[in-house]
Scaffold this motif. Structure first.
Motif, mmCIF file in Angstrom:
data_model
loop_
_atom_site.group_PDB
_atom_site.id
_atom_site.type_symbol
_atom_site.label_atom_id
_atom_site.label_comp_id
_atom_site.label_asym_id
_atom_site.label_seq_id
_atom_site.Cartn_x
_atom_site.Cartn_y
_atom_site.Cartn_z
ATOM 1 N N CYS A 144 0.830 -1.212 0.000
ATOM 2 C CA CYS A 144 0.000 0.000 0.000
ATOM 3 C C CYS A 144 0.863 1.260 0.000
ATOM 4 O O CYS A 144 0.577 2.220 -0.721
ATOM 5 C CB CYS A 144 -0.932 -0.005 1.208
ATOM 6 S SG CYS A 144 -2.207 -1.282 1.148
ATOM 7 N N THR A 145 1.936 1.254 0.794
ATOM 8 C CA THR A 145 2.829 2.412 0.841
ATOM 9 C C THR A 145 3.519 2.620 -0.499
ATOM 10 O O THR A 145 3.650 3.754 -0.982
ATOM 11 C CB THR A 145 3.877 2.232 1.948
ATOM 12 O OG1 THR A 145 3.216 2.105 3.213
ATOM 13 C CG2 THR A 145 4.826 3.421 2.003
ATOM 14 N N ALA A 146 3.960 1.527 -1.117
ATOM 15 C CA ALA A 146 4.622 1.634 -2.419
ATOM 16 C C ALA A 146 3.668 2.195 -3.468
ATOM 17 O O ALA A 146 4.054 3.034 -4.296
ATOM 18 C CB ALA A 146 5.143 0.265 -2.850
ATOM 19 N N THR A 147 2.409 1.757 -3.427
ATOM 20 C CA THR A 147 1.421 2.278 -4.377
ATOM 21 C C THR A 147 1.173 3.762 -4.134
ATOM 22 O O THR A 147 1.049 4.548 -5.084
ATOM 23 C CB THR A 147 0.103 1.492 -4.259
ATOM 24 O OG1 THR A 147 0.351 0.108 -4.529
ATOM 25 C CG2 THR A 147 -0.929 2.011 -5.255
ATOM 26 N N ASP A 148 1.122 4.169 -2.871
ATOM 27 C CA ASP A 148 0.971 5.591 -2.549
ATOM 28 C C ASP A 148 2.124 6.405 -3.138
ATOM 29 O O ASP A 148 1.920 7.494 -3.686
ATOM 30 C CB ASP A 148 0.923 5.791 -1.031
ATOM 31 C CG ASP A 148 -0.416 5.389 -0.426
ATOM 32 O OD1 ASP A 148 -1.410 5.330 -1.177
ATOM 33 O OD2 ASP A 148 -0.465 5.122 0.786
#
Length: 344
Positions: A321-325
């Motif tokens: 999720c952080t990488a996608t953000d």
């Protein structure tokens, strides 16, 4: 003779019951996912995805709060159901001898991953989709939904690795039947449609050669093209990756002094290797993507390309999720300013 026929009949009935039970479980999973996908339509209309910031000028009523809590509760129940099915498959694999001897049992993994895709898309699209005609979404709700997505993603990754350790599936990307990666949702941000994939373990960036670069996630980004007609048309996809690479850092002065004195520097040498995480884009080099000569494409068995780093994320692996953000922030920054901002 009668006993033999009785045993064969009993065995056949057991196999039939097991097959019917497996089919029933699969149908139950699908029906539950479809039920919660229906919930997505009410989430997606933005009616109850309000922003709790008082500056927005909107304060949710008690009824709105109750309805939203009910929807979140139903989605969480769906998550718990899928997690329980993953636990059930793991228990069957570890403790059931029949499953270990049944090579068809390995088909459960791709079927289960495919079944979870609508739920991932529900979470990602509800948490991230942008709609100028709807009020801003609550940050608390967004965080909850993305946590659900991260939790299911981690559990499925563990399950795939376990099945692979029993040789029920392959993680080799060159294998057409491999389960090297799986879809973890899709979302629409402005004019971009983003499809998200997770690799079960660090996978060589190029299957044909070792470059020292390993991919952990992939995003297929398609940009909407303005045109005539009601249907949406998208440009060819751009491919972005979360990758890691082991980098040898320069030795410090202290290590050099120890080396000159003849002391062992084995431990120091090991500490010089650092794993760096980054997000980059696949850039095709051959055939030239802008060429109109079709002969190059016909004669090329495998397109060649290179990794163009866009963001350096440091030594710690980010969650999916952080990488996608991070990627979406960079893409939106590019749309606005024409450049990528580097995230430390």
């Amino acid at each position: 003779m009668a006993n033999t026929e009785h045993d064969e009949l009993a065995s056949l009935l057991r196999e039939t019951n097991e097959a019917e039970q497996s089919l029933t479980d699969q149908e139950a999973i699908t029906e539950t996912v479809e039920e919660n996908t229906t919930i997505a339509s009410s989430f997606g209309d933005g009616t109850f995805l309000w922003d709790e910031d008082p500056l927005s000028g909107y304060t949710p009523s008690c009824e709105d709060t109750r309805i939203m809590e009910d929807k979140i509760s139903r989605i969480e129940k769906q998550l718990q159901y899928l997690l329980s099915k993953a636990d059930e498959f793991q228990t069957q694999l570890v403790w059931s001898r029949n499953c270990v001897q049944d090579y068809g049992f390995g088909n459960i993994i791709p079927m289960f991953l495919e079944t979870c895709q609508p739920f991932f898309s529900l979470l990602e699209s509800t948490a991230r989709n942008s709609n100028p005609f709807c009020p801003p979404q609550s940050s608390n709700i967004r965080m909850q939904l993305l946590q659900f997505s991260q939790q299911l993603c981690s559990r499925l990754e563990q399950l795939v690795l376990l099945f692979a350790s029993f040789s029920f599936c392959s993680l080799e990307e060159s294998d057409p039947l491999s389960v090297s990666h799986f879809s973890i949702g899709q979302c629409q941000i402005d004019n971009m449609k983003v499809s998200i994939f997770r690799y079960c373990c660090p996978t060589p960036f190029l299957a044909s050669s070792l470059t020292g670069l390993y991919k952990r996630m992939r995003w297929n980004v398609e940009r909407e093209i303005e045109g005539e007609g009601d249907g949406k048309t998208y440009d060819s996809a751009e491919f972005y990756f979360l990758c890691c690479e082991d980098v040898i850092e320069a030795a410090d002065d202290q290590n050099e002094d120890r080396s000159s004195e003849g002391e062992s520097t084995e431990t120091d040498s090991e500490s010089k290797v650092s794993r760096i995480w980054s997000i980059g884009r696949w850039v095709q080099t051959y055939p030239d993507p802008n060429t109109e000569d079709i002969i190059d494409w016909v004669l090329c068995s495998l397109p060649c390309g290179q990794y163009k780093q866009l963001l350096c994320l440091g030594n710690e692996e980010p969650s999916s999720c952080t990488a996608t953000d991070c990627l979406l922030g960079a893409l939106l920054s590019q749309e606005t300013h024409g450049t990528f901002s580097i995230i430390k």
